[in-house]
Write a protein that holds these residues in place. Structure first.
Motif, PDB file in Angstrom:
ATOM      1  N   SER A  34      34.802  34.319  40.008  1.00 44.67           N
ATOM      2  CA  SER A  34      36.007  34.524  40.805  1.00 44.67           C
ATOM      3  C   SER A  34      36.122  33.544  41.956  1.00 44.67           C
ATOM      4  N   GLU A  35      34.988  33.147  42.557  1.00 47.79           N
ATOM      5  CA  GLU A  35      35.063  32.269  43.727  1.00 47.79           C
ATOM      6  C   GLU A  35      35.406  30.833  43.364  1.00 47.79           C
ATOM      7  N   LYS A  36      35.492  30.519  42.061  1.00 42.16           N
ATOM      8  CA  LYS A  36      35.798  29.150  41.667  1.00 42.16           C
ATOM      9  C   LYS A  36      37.290  28.864  41.610  1.00 42.16           C
ATOM     10  N   GLY A  37      38.128  29.871  41.845  1.00 47.09           N
ATOM     11  CA  GLY A  37      39.564  29.655  41.810  1.00 47.09           C
ATOM     12  C   GLY A  37      40.272  30.563  42.793  1.00 47.09           C
ATOM     13  N   GLY A  66      38.528  54.985  44.778  1.00 46.46           N
ATOM     14  CA  GLY A  66      38.722  53.544  44.850  1.00 46.46           C
ATOM     15  C   GLY A  66      39.343  53.014  43.572  1.00 46.46           C
ATOM     16  N   VAL A  67      40.467  52.346  43.710  1.00 49.76           N
ATOM     17  CA  VAL A  67      41.112  51.652  42.596  1.00 49.76           C
ATOM     18  C   VAL A  67      41.370  50.227  43.049  1.00 49.76           C
ATOM     19  N   THR A  68      40.958  49.268  42.231  1.00 50.33           N
ATOM     20  CA  THR A  68      41.095  47.854  42.578  1.00 50.33           C
ATOM     21  C   THR A  68      41.795  47.113  41.456  1.00 50.33           C
ATOM     22  N   PHE A  69      42.813  46.347  41.823  1.00 49.53           N
ATOM     23  CA  PHE A  69      43.513  45.474  40.895  1.00 49.53           C
ATOM     24  C   PHE A  69      43.221  44.026  41.287  1.00 49.53           C
ATOM     25  N   VAL A  70      42.963  43.180  40.296  1.00 45.27           N
ATOM     26  CA  VAL A  70      42.636  41.784  40.552  1.00 45.27           C
ATOM     27  C   VAL A  70      43.412  40.900  39.587  1.00 45.27           C
ATOM     28  N   SER A  71      43.942  39.809  40.114  1.00 45.20           N
ATOM     29  CA  SER A  71      44.515  38.744  39.298  1.00 45.20           C
ATOM     30  C   SER A  71      43.828  37.446  39.673  1.00 45.20           C
ATOM     31  N   LEU A  72      43.403  36.692  38.658  1.00 47.50           N
ATOM     32  CA  LEU A  72      42.660  35.457  38.881  1.00 47.50           C
ATOM     33  C   LEU A  72      43.396  34.278  38.269  1.00 47.50           C
ATOM     34  N   ALA A  73      43.389  33.182  38.979  1.00 46.52           N
ATOM     35  CA  ALA A  73      43.847  31.910  38.442  1.00 46.52           C
ATOM     36  C   ALA A  73      42.704  30.930  38.618  1.00 46.52           C
ATOM     37  N   ASN A  74      41.662  31.074  37.802  1.00 45.33           N
ATOM     38  CA  ASN A  74      40.423  30.332  37.999  1.00 45.33           C
ATOM     39  C   ASN A  74      40.546  28.881  37.569  1.00 45.33           C
ATOM     40  N   THR A  75      39.720  28.039  38.170  1.00 44.80           N
ATOM     41  CA  THR A  75      39.752  26.618  37.848  1.00 44.80           C
ATOM     42  C   THR A  75      39.342  26.381  36.399  1.00 44.80           C
ATOM     43  N   TYR A  76      38.484  27.229  35.851  1.00 45.67           N
ATOM     44  CA  TYR A  76      38.066  26.983  34.476  1.00 45.67           C
ATOM     45  C   TYR A  76      39.106  27.450  33.467  1.00 45.67           C
TER      46      TYR A  76
END
Length: 404
Positions: free
Chosen positions: A175-178, A191-201
């Motif tokens: 996750s920390e790469k993008g 606890g409910v967590t939603f995540v969206s990633l736009a990673n470099t890879y």
């Protein structure tokens, strides 16, 4: 005022001259891992928590600066030493690295905050100073909505799953790469967590545009506490054809002051074939002693031979002095290969830390313990620092750190 680059260059050159006798190519990341404290476990949810107050600070802007310089040496043998010819397969390496880092957190209002971490370094791995550009480790903004929803957007690390030696349940490992967007609802369930990633890879080729459906990764994590047992259920999915979809189920509790945990991972490959992974382990810590062990089964290994075990222990202030010692053991049953890694760490002077370790590999030369999940560009990966295919090595490092 001298620029950060000039200051760090002068600092690196002075340190390099002082300890050039000890320089090496392997940094001490894998040695430090034996002594790092694990992440704090949270198994209970307090009532009447003022979530807004958690983000309020008396200091609205906090700036931290640090200089770190590390030199290390490594000698070892490809395979194991032959006593009739000790020079056969013998290798030695040398190098040093210096880093200048600037971090900050800011709270301009109780509802909004931001933080970041930047660094630049000079690497003497090949005997020639090699400067990197300024690298952004973290850069994010926080926002609180009605004391019930917490949002973070930018570049920052996240960690899922319970593993420390093996981490198949960490769906957020890259996750920390993008760039990432995270929405946390602590008052929904536990606890409910939603995540969206736009990673470099996941980046497309140069010249092509970003696609919301092909390049955006979505994930969700649900948490619920029953008594002293924490249940977690998560999933990560996207539409890109050459990546798999993963689901995670975790259980964690405390029995007789010992953490007991397990992860179950179900993943589908690019052909939608299901594969199963599981992790089970324990962790116990006393005033000076800590010990943890894990069992990991990887269903991706053919013929159901993906069984692995690991055990690590560390002891602080041994002999009533400022010396820490630890040992880590990992074993893969698929080829009966493994690694035993004893090490010691001590600080003879203020700001100076010395590490010494003896990694011992056994089994095949292409041992699974070394080759799996190895990222040549990731210096945070402990396997990055392990000398490939060396049966016996001696690692020595000296680190100077200063923060102000």
């Amino acid at each position: 005022m001298l620029s950060l680059r000039i200051i760090s260059i002068l600092f690196a050159v002075m340190l390099f001259c002082f300890i050039s006798f000890f320089v090496a190519a392997e940094e001490n990341g894998s040695l430090d891992d034996l002594f790092d404290d694990p992440a704090e476990d949270i198994l209970a949810t307090e009532t009447d928590i003022d979530h807004r107050k958690q983000f309020e600070e008396t200091e609205q802007i906090v700036i931290r600066r640090s200089f770190t310089s590390t030199a290390a040496s490594s000698v070892g043998w490809i395979g194991f030493p032959q006593f009739n010819d000790l020079y056969e397969g013998f290798e030695t390496t040398a190098g040093a690295v210096a880093e200048a880092r600037l971090s900050f957190t800011a709270k301009p209002s109780p509802l909004f905050g931001m933080g970041g971490s930047f660094y630049t370094e000079v690497d003497y791995k090949n005997g020639i100073p090699d400067w990197t550009n300024i690298i952004i480790d973290e850069l994010y903004g926080d926002y609180i909505l009605l004391d019930k929803a917490f949002f973070r957007m930018g570049k920052f690390p996240m960690k899922w799953g319970n593993g420390r030696l093996f981490t198949p349940g960490d769906l957020m490992v890259l996750s920390e790469k993008g760039l990432a967007f995270r929405a946390n609802l602590p008052t929904v369930m536990d606890g409910v967590t939603f995540v969206s990633l736009a990673n470099t890879y996941y980046d497309t080729k140069p010249g092509s545009s970003f696609s919301m459906t092909d390049d955006l990764v979505n994930a969700i994590l649900l948490e619920k506490i029953f008594g002293n047992v924490l249940f977690s259920l998560g999933a990560k999915s996207h539409f890109k054809q050459n990546e798999s979809t993963k689901a995670l189920a975790s259980i964690k509790t405390v029995v007789l002051k010992t953490d007991i945990f397990t992860d179950f991972i179900l993943c589908y490959d690019i052909d939608n074939n299901p594969n199963f992974q599981t992790l089970a382990g324990f962790f116990r810590e006393w005033e000076k002693l800590k010990i943890y062990g894990e069992y990991y089964f990887d269903g991706l290994v053919e013929r159901n031979k993906g069984h692995n075990i690991g055990l690590a222990t560390g002891y602080k202030n041994i002999f009533s002095g400022p010396i820490d010692t630890g040992i880590e053991w990992r074993h893969a049953f698929v080829d009966n290969s493994g690694r035993v890694f004893p090490a010691i760490s001590f600080s003879p002077w203020s700001l100076i830390k010395i590490n010494f370790g003896i990694p011992i590999l056994y089994g095949n030369d292409a041992t699974r313990i070394i080759l799996e999940d190895r990222d040549e560009d990731d210096k945070e990966d402990p396997n990055y620092y392990m000398p490939s295919k060396r049966g016996l090595s001696f690692l020595f490092s000296v680190r100077l750190s200063y923060s102000f």
